[in-house]
Design an enzyme around this catalytic site. Structure first.
Site, short mmCIF file in Angstrom:
data_model
loop_
_atom_site.label_atom_id
_atom_site.label_comp_id
_atom_site.label_asym_id
_atom_site.label_seq_id
_atom_site.Cartn_x
_atom_site.Cartn_y
_atom_site.Cartn_z
N CYS A 91 0.83 -1.21 0.00
CA CYS A 91 0.00 0.00 0.00
C CYS A 91 0.87 1.27 0.00
O CYS A 91 1.51 1.55 -0.99
CB CYS A 91 -0.97 -0.05 1.18
SG CYS A 91 -2.29 1.13 1.01
N GLU A 126 -2.05 -8.79 4.22
CA GLU A 126 -1.99 -9.24 5.62
C GLU A 126 -3.35 -9.39 6.30
O GLU A 126 -3.46 -10.07 7.31
CB GLU A 126 -1.10 -8.28 6.44
CG GLU A 126 -1.67 -6.88 6.70
CD GLU A 126 -1.47 -5.90 5.56
OE1 GLU A 126 -1.28 -6.33 4.41
OE2 GLU A 126 -1.55 -4.68 5.80
N HIS A 129 -3.87 -5.03 0.59
CA HIS A 129 -3.29 -5.50 1.87
C HIS A 129 -3.33 -7.03 1.95
O HIS A 129 -4.38 -7.60 2.27
CB HIS A 129 -4.08 -4.92 3.05
CG HIS A 129 -3.83 -3.46 3.24
ND1 HIS A 129 -2.79 -2.97 3.99
CD2 HIS A 129 -4.47 -2.38 2.75
CE1 HIS A 129 -2.80 -1.66 3.97
NE2 HIS A 129 -3.81 -1.26 3.21
#
Ligand code: XMP
Length: 513
Positions: free
Chosen positions: A81, A171, A169
Site C-alpha cells: 500500500c 496481511e 493488503h
C-alpha cells in the site's frame, strides 16, 4: 537470533498484523521505526524488508520516509500500500491522488503467473484495498504483474532486484489468500526456512535466560493470567529453584482461582510458590468505598505494599521477571486517527516503586499474545490457563458496583462461576473475548416459592473483541441465556433477577466499574 524479516512501520494500523503473518510462516519478524538507518538494519542481517502501509501521502510535506539506502542493500523488498508508493517515489515512478478512493473488496487479476509472489495461486484473487493515492507511473525496471478494477498497477515487480509492490493488503483476513502471498515472499523470494517455532524458541529462551541470570535469584509476580503464567513456566524451566513466584490473593479473585494456581504451579510444576493470602487486608481497605477510581487506586497501592513486603520475605533476589509482550515494546509511530494509539490510562498499573531495585528479566518481550499461548502449550500449561479470558488486575472489584464487601464478592463469585461453566460447556467460552457476571447494587422484588424476595441483580456481559479496544456484545443463544438466568437465580443466594448487557464499546466499556 533466527533468520528474520524486518518490517518498517509507516503508521499502518496493520503493521503488527504483517509481523504476525510473517511469524505464522515460521519466520521471525521485527518491527522497526520507519526511519531506522539502513546500517542498523544491515547489522541485523535480515533476509528481506517489508514496507508497511500508512495513512500518509508520499508527496505530503511531513510524509514518513525511510533511509533511501535501504534500496541499495541488495535485499528483497516488499512494499504494501503506502509501501509500494514509497518504492515508486524513491525509484523514479509517480504517485498521484486517485480519482476515487479504493476501499474494500476488490478482485485481483494476475497477468504474469511467473511472479514469485503468486506462486501456486489462482489467476484471480479476492483482495482488500484501502488507499486514496495511486501509482500512475512505474519506476524503471518494474513491470505490472497484476491489476484490479481500479488499478493497472495493483502488483508490480522488479525481478532482477527482487523488489515487489502490492497496492492491496495481503496481511488482512479480507484477503483470504494473502498469507500465501506473504509466505511466497518470505520463503520463495527471501529464502527463509521455517525455524521460528515455539519449540525452538523454548531452547533459545532458556539459554538466554540462563546467560542473563547466572546463579542469581529471580522473583516473579504470578497473577494466574496467561502472560505471567507462561513467563513463570519458562523461567522455571530455565533456572528451576532460583525462581520464586509470588501469588497475591487480594480477595477479588474468581472462584477456585487461588486453588488452580497452587495446583498447577505448586503441585504440578513444583516451582517455589509463595502464596500471600491478603484478602482480609484488601477488603478492609475497600470498606465503604464506592467511587470506582478510588477503588482502583486503593487496590493498586495495597498490591504494591503487599508485593514489596513479600519480596523481602522471599529473600534477596537480583532479578524481577515480567511478562512484557512485544506490542508493549514496539516503538510506535504516532499517527492521528489510529485507534491503537489511544492509551487506556486506568490499565497502567504504574509499575513498582523506584526503591525496589531489581534488574528485569522479560522473556516474552519479543512475542505476540498468540505466540505466548502457543509457548504455554509447549511448556505443558493446561488449556484452562493458556486460553483463559482476560481478567482485570483489580479483579471482581470492577464488577461489583458500589461497595465491595465480602458477601457481595461471594455472590458475584458464585454467579460468575456459573457463567464460566455454562459458557465452557456451550463451547463459546474459548471463542469469544470475555464473558462474565456483574453485580449491580440494585435490589428488586421477586417471589421464590411462597416467599417474597428483595435481592440483587446480576448482569451478564459477553463480548467479542480483537484487543479490548472496541467490542461487540455477543448474541448468545436464547436457550443458553435461559439456562444462565435460571441457574444464577436458583443457585446463587442473594440474587433474584438477571439482565443482559447489550452495549457495544464504544460507547460503553467492557467492564462496568
Ligand atoms: P474496558 O472496561 O476499559 O476494558 O473496556 C478493556 C479490557 O481491559 C480489561 N481491563 C483491565 N485489565 N487491569 C487489567 O489488567 C485493569 O485495571 C483493567 N480494567 C479493564 C477488561 O477486562 C477488558 O478486557
Amino acid at each position: 537470533m533466527n533468520e528474520q524479516i524486518v518490517i518498517l512501520d509507516f503508521g499502518s494500523q496493520y503493521t503488527q498484523v504483517i509481523a504476525r503473518r510473517v511469524r505464522e510462516c515460521n519466520v521471525y519478524s521485527t518491527i522497526l521505526h520507519f526511519n531506522t538507518p539502513a546500517a542498523k538494519i544491515a547489522a541485523m542481517k535480515p533476509r528481506g524488508i517489508i514496507l508497511s502501509g500508512g495513512p500518509s501521502s508520499v508527496y505530503a510535506k511531513n510524509a514518513p520516509l525511510p533511509d533511501g539506502n535501504i534500496f541499495k542493500m541488495g535485499l528483497p523488498i516488499l512494499g504494501i500500500c503506502f509501501g509500494v508508493q514509497l518504492l515508486a517515489q524513491f525509484l523514479g515512478g509517480k504517485v498521484e491522488k486517485g480519482q476515487k478512493r479504493e476501499y474494500g473488496k476488490g478482485t485481483l487479476k494476475i497477468k504474469d503467473k511467473s511472479c514469485a509472489l503468486f506462486d501456486s495461486l489462482p489467476s484471480s484473487l479476492q483482495v482488500w484495498n484501502s488507499h486514496g493515492d495511486k501509482l500512475t507511473k512505474m519506476p524503471a525496471g518494474f513491470k505490472a504483474v497484476a491489476v484490479t478494477e481500479n488499478s493497472e498497477y495493483a502488483a508490480i515487480e522488479n525481478r532482477a532486484k527482487k523488489f515487489f509492490g502490492l497496492q492491496f493488503h495481503p496481511e488482512v483476513v479480507h484477503t483470504p489468500r494473502g498469507k500465501e502471498i506473504i509466505s511466497n515472499f518470505v520463503h520463495g523470494v527471501c529464502g527463509c526456512g521455517k525455524g521460528w517455532t515455539m519449540r525452538n524458541y523454548v531452547d533459545q529462551a532458556v539459554e538466554e535466560i540462563r546467560a542473563q541470570v547466572g546463579d542469581e535469584r529471580v522473583i516473579l509476580g504470578l497473577s494466574g493470567g496467561v502472560d505471567s503464567s507462561v513467563a513463570a513456566a519458562l523461567l522455571h524451566k530455565a533456572v528451576g529453584d532460583q525462581l520464586t513466584c509470588i501469588f497475591v490473593n487480594n480477595g477479588l479473585l474468581r472462584a477456585r482461582e487461588a486453588e488452580v494456581v497452587q495446583e498447577v504451579f505448586g503441585r504440578n510444576f513444583k516451582l517455589k510458590l509463595q502464596y500471600e493470602n491478603t484478602s482480609a487486608l484488601f477488603l478492609r481497605k475497600l470498606k465503604s468505598v464506592t467511587d470506582p477510581e478510588r477503588k482502583r487506586k486503593i487496590i493498586g497501592k495495597t498490591f504494591i505494599e503487599v508485593f514489596q513486603a513479600a519480596t523481602k520475605r522471599a529473600g534477596k533476589a537480583k532479578f524481577l521477571a515480567q511478562g512484557t509482550l512485544y506490542p508493549d515494546v514496539i516503538e510506535s509511530v504516532p499517527i492521528a486517527g489510529n485507534p491503537a494509539a489511544l492509551i487506556k490510562s486506568h490499565h497502567n498499573v504504574g509499575g513498582l516503586p523506584k526503591n525496589m531495585k531489581f534488574a528485569l528479566v522479560e522473556p516474552l518481550k519479543c512475542l505476540f499474545k498468540d505466540e505466548v499461548r502457543l509457548l504455554g502449550v509447549e511448556l505443558g500449561l493446561p488449556k484452562e490457563i493458556v486460553w483463559r479470558q482476560p481478567f482485570p488486575g483489580p479483579g471482581l472489584a470492577v464488577r461489583i458496583l458500589g461497595e465491595v464487601t465480602p458477601s457481595r464478592c461471594e455472590i458475584l463469585r458464585n454467579a460468575d462461576a456459573i457463567v464460566v461453566e455454562e459458557m465452557k460447556s456451550s463451547g463459546l467460552y474459548y471463542k469469544i473475548w470475555q464473558s462474565f457476571a456483574v453485580l449491580l447494587p440494585v435490589r428488586s422484588v421477586g417471589v421464590m416459592g411462597d416467599e417474597r424476595t428483595y435481592d440483587y441483580t446480576i448482569a451478564i456481559r459477553a463480548v467479542e473483541s480483537q484487543d479490548g479496544m472496541t467490542a461487540d456484545w455477543v448474541k448468545l443463544p436464547y436457550d443458553l441465556l435461559e439456562k444462565l438466568a435460571s441457574r444464577i437465580i436458583n443457585e446463587v443466594k442473594g440474587v433474584n433477577r438477571c439482565v443482559l448487557d447489550i452495549t457495544s464499546k464504544p460507547p460503553g466499556t467492557i467492564e462496568w466499574e
